[in-house]
Design a protein around this motif. Structure first.
Motif, PDB file in Angstrom:
ATOM      1  N   ASN A 214       0.806  -1.228   0.000  1.00  0.00           N
ATOM      2  CA  ASN A 214       0.000   0.000   0.000  1.00  0.00           C
ATOM      3  C   ASN A 214       0.838   1.276   0.000  1.00  0.00           C
ATOM      4  OD1 ASN A 214      -2.820  -1.065   0.344  1.00  0.00           O
ATOM      5  ND2 ASN A 214      -1.898  -1.983   2.163  1.00  0.00           N
ATOM      6  N   VAL A 215       2.159   1.134  -0.099  1.00  0.00           N
ATOM      7  CA  VAL A 215       3.023   2.326   0.008  1.00  0.00           C
ATOM      8  C   VAL A 215       2.753   3.291  -1.148  1.00  0.00           C
ATOM      9  CG1 VAL A 215       5.415   3.160  -0.125  1.00  0.00           C
ATOM     10  CG2 VAL A 215       4.858   1.170   1.291  1.00  0.00           C
ATOM     11  N   ASP A 216       2.653   4.566  -0.773  1.00  0.00           N
ATOM     12  CA  ASP A 216       2.532   5.618  -1.791  1.00  0.00           C
ATOM     13  C   ASP A 216       3.947   6.136  -2.094  1.00  0.00           C
ATOM     14  OD1 ASP A 216       2.113   7.844  -3.335  1.00  0.00           O
ATOM     15  OD2 ASP A 216       0.475   8.654  -2.106  1.00  0.00           O
ATOM     16  N   TRP A 217       4.550   5.572  -3.125  1.00  0.00           N
ATOM     17  CA  TRP A 217       5.958   5.905  -3.424  1.00  0.00           C
ATOM     18  C   TRP A 217       6.105   7.350  -3.911  1.00  0.00           C
ATOM     19  CZ3 TRP A 217       9.412   3.096  -1.234  1.00  0.00           C
ATOM     20  CH2 TRP A 217       9.214   1.724  -1.049  1.00  0.00           C
ATOM     21  N   ASN A 218       5.025   7.917  -4.417  1.00  0.00           N
ATOM     22  CA  ASN A 218       5.117   9.326  -4.840  1.00  0.00           C
ATOM     23  C   ASN A 218       5.345  10.243  -3.643  1.00  0.00           C
ATOM     24  OD1 ASN A 218       4.762   8.786  -7.551  1.00  0.00           O
ATOM     25  ND2 ASN A 218       2.532   8.811  -7.363  1.00  0.00           N
ATOM     26  N   VAL A 219       4.697   9.910  -2.524  1.00  0.00           N
ATOM     27  CA  VAL A 219       4.891  10.702  -1.302  1.00  0.00           C
ATOM     28  C   VAL A 219       6.336  10.550  -0.807  1.00  0.00           C
ATOM     29  CG1 VAL A 219       4.275  10.760   1.161  1.00  0.00           C
ATOM     30  CG2 VAL A 219       2.491  10.785  -0.574  1.00  0.00           C
ATOM     31  N   VAL A 220       6.841   9.324  -0.849  1.00  0.00           N
ATOM     32  CA  VAL A 220       8.227   9.073  -0.423  1.00  0.00           C
ATOM     33  C   VAL A 220       9.176   9.888  -1.313  1.00  0.00           C
ATOM     34  CG1 VAL A 220      10.012   7.291  -0.171  1.00  0.00           C
ATOM     35  CG2 VAL A 220       7.622   6.764   0.412  1.00  0.00           C
ATOM     36  N   GLU A 221       8.917   9.868  -2.605  1.00  0.00           N
ATOM     37  CA  GLU A 221       9.736  10.623  -3.561  1.00  0.00           C
ATOM     38  C   GLU A 221       9.668  12.128  -3.257  1.00  0.00           C
ATOM     39  OE1 GLU A 221      11.900   9.769  -5.738  1.00  0.00           O
ATOM     40  OE2 GLU A 221      12.141  11.642  -6.815  1.00  0.00           O
ATOM     41  N   GLN A 222       8.469  12.625  -2.987  1.00  0.00           N
ATOM     42  CA  GLN A 222       8.304  14.061  -2.662  1.00  0.00           C
ATOM     43  C   GLN A 222       9.067  14.448  -1.403  1.00  0.00           C
ATOM     44  OE1 GLN A 222       4.107  14.789  -2.274  1.00  0.00           O
ATOM     45  NE2 GLN A 222       3.821  14.683  -4.487  1.00  0.00           N
ATOM     46  N   ARG A 223       8.992  13.607  -0.371  1.00  0.00           N
ATOM     47  CA  ARG A 223       9.714  13.906   0.878  1.00  0.00           C
ATOM     48  C   ARG A 223      11.214  13.982   0.607  1.00  0.00           C
ATOM     49  NH1 ARG A 223       6.478   9.500   4.644  1.00  0.00           N
ATOM     50  NH2 ARG A 223       4.535  10.681   4.851  1.00  0.00           N
ATOM     51  N   CYS A 224      11.663  13.097  -0.262  1.00  0.00           N
ATOM     52  CA  CYS A 224      13.090  13.047  -0.593  1.00  0.00           C
ATOM     53  C   CYS A 224      13.493  14.286  -1.400  1.00  0.00           C
ATOM     54  CB  CYS A 224      13.336  11.769  -1.391  1.00  0.00           C
ATOM     55  SG  CYS A 224      15.035  11.243  -1.382  1.00  0.00           S
ATOM     56  N   GLN A 225      12.682  14.622  -2.378  1.00  0.00           N
ATOM     57  CA  GLN A 225      12.994  15.788  -3.241  1.00  0.00           C
ATOM     58  C   GLN A 225      12.963  17.093  -2.457  1.00  0.00           C
ATOM     59  OE1 GLN A 225      10.592  16.136  -6.746  1.00  0.00           O
ATOM     60  NE2 GLN A 225      11.324  14.190  -7.578  1.00  0.00           N
ATOM     61  N   THR A 226      11.956  17.247  -1.586  1.00  0.00           N
ATOM     62  CA  THR A 226      11.829  18.476  -0.791  1.00  0.00           C
ATOM     63  C   THR A 226      13.080  18.657   0.065  1.00  0.00           C
ATOM     64  OG1 THR A 226       9.485  18.038  -0.686  1.00  0.00           O
ATOM     65  CG2 THR A 226      10.311  19.699   0.822  1.00  0.00           C
ATOM     66  N   THR A 227      13.542  17.561   0.672  1.00  0.00           N
ATOM     67  CA  THR A 227      14.726  17.645   1.522  1.00  0.00           C
ATOM     68  C   THR A 227      15.950  17.997   0.691  1.00  0.00           C
ATOM     69  OG1 THR A 227      13.759  15.881   2.794  1.00  0.00           O
ATOM     70  CG2 THR A 227      16.035  16.404   3.280  1.00  0.00           C
TER      71      THR A 227
END
Ligand SMILES: [Fe+2]
Length: 208
Positions: free
Chosen positions: A188-201
């Protein structure tokens, strides 16, 4: 000064794979409890501080309330990360991008990162498995967090957060079947959210 500093967020997660709506409803209620407890602690500490000093007789209560901040704050915030990194029709492999690159810098392969992350989640005890990004090095590391507050690394950014307290799966799986829940979570992981958290940082550290 506002008393209720935090408001519980809403998450639309019904229809996940392997994690029932019933579990989620119960889990949202628990999360709301952490939001309330965080606000209450602030209010009670504020009352003690209102006269501008902490008297000797107030010190035991003040200390106890202050010690609980780490538990309640992390209980609130980690649940927001957790609910925020799942979605209907999630799962699969993460798309190419910052997160995959960061994992590639930190582990021999994505599969080995995943083995580490899910193995941390299988550790005995009550807590969380969290994939953190070190904003200074751009490296990812997986950490076991005891309860809510022991093991978080100051300044590191949570990218993927998995709750492995038994309440996260007990209505769906037996305590000994935690691996089945872990599999369901990964589906169920939302990988787009993980990607966004990574990009923002990454962009925040470039700007610094
Ligand atoms: Fe939880």
């Amino acid at each position: 000064m506002e008393n209720a500093i935090y408001k519980a967020k809403q998450f639309d997660l019904s229809g996940l794979k392997g994690i029932s709506d019933k579990t989620l409803e119960m889990h949202f209620k628990l999360y709301e409890g952490y939001v309330k407890a965080t606000n209450d602690l602030h209010a009670r500490i504020g009352e003690i501080l209102a006269d501008g000093k902490v008297d000797q007789e107030e010190m035991p209560a003040y200390s106890e309330l202050t010690r609980r901040l780490g538990f309640e704050y992390n209980g609130m915030v980690l649940h927001e990360y957790y609910f925020g990194n799942m979605k209907k029709q999630g799962g699969g492999d993460p798309p190419r991008g910052s997160f995959r690159d960061a994992v590639g810098r930190s582990f021999p392969s994505f599969e080995i990162w995943k083995t580490d992350f899910t193995s941390v989640a299988k550790m005995r005890g009550v807590g969380w498995s969290i994939a953190y990004l070190d904003p200074n090095t751009g490296r990812v590391s997986n950490h076991w967090i005891e309860l809510h507050e022991s093991g978080n690394v100051a300044g590191f950014v949570p990218l993927l957060v998995m709750d492995v307290w038994e309440h996260a799966f007990l209505l769906d799986y037996k305590p000994a079947d935690r691996p089945k829940y872990i599999e369901a979570f990964m589906a169920n992981v939302d990988w787009n959210v993980v990607e966004q958290r990574c990009q923002t940082t990454a962009s925040a550290s470039r700007a610094a």
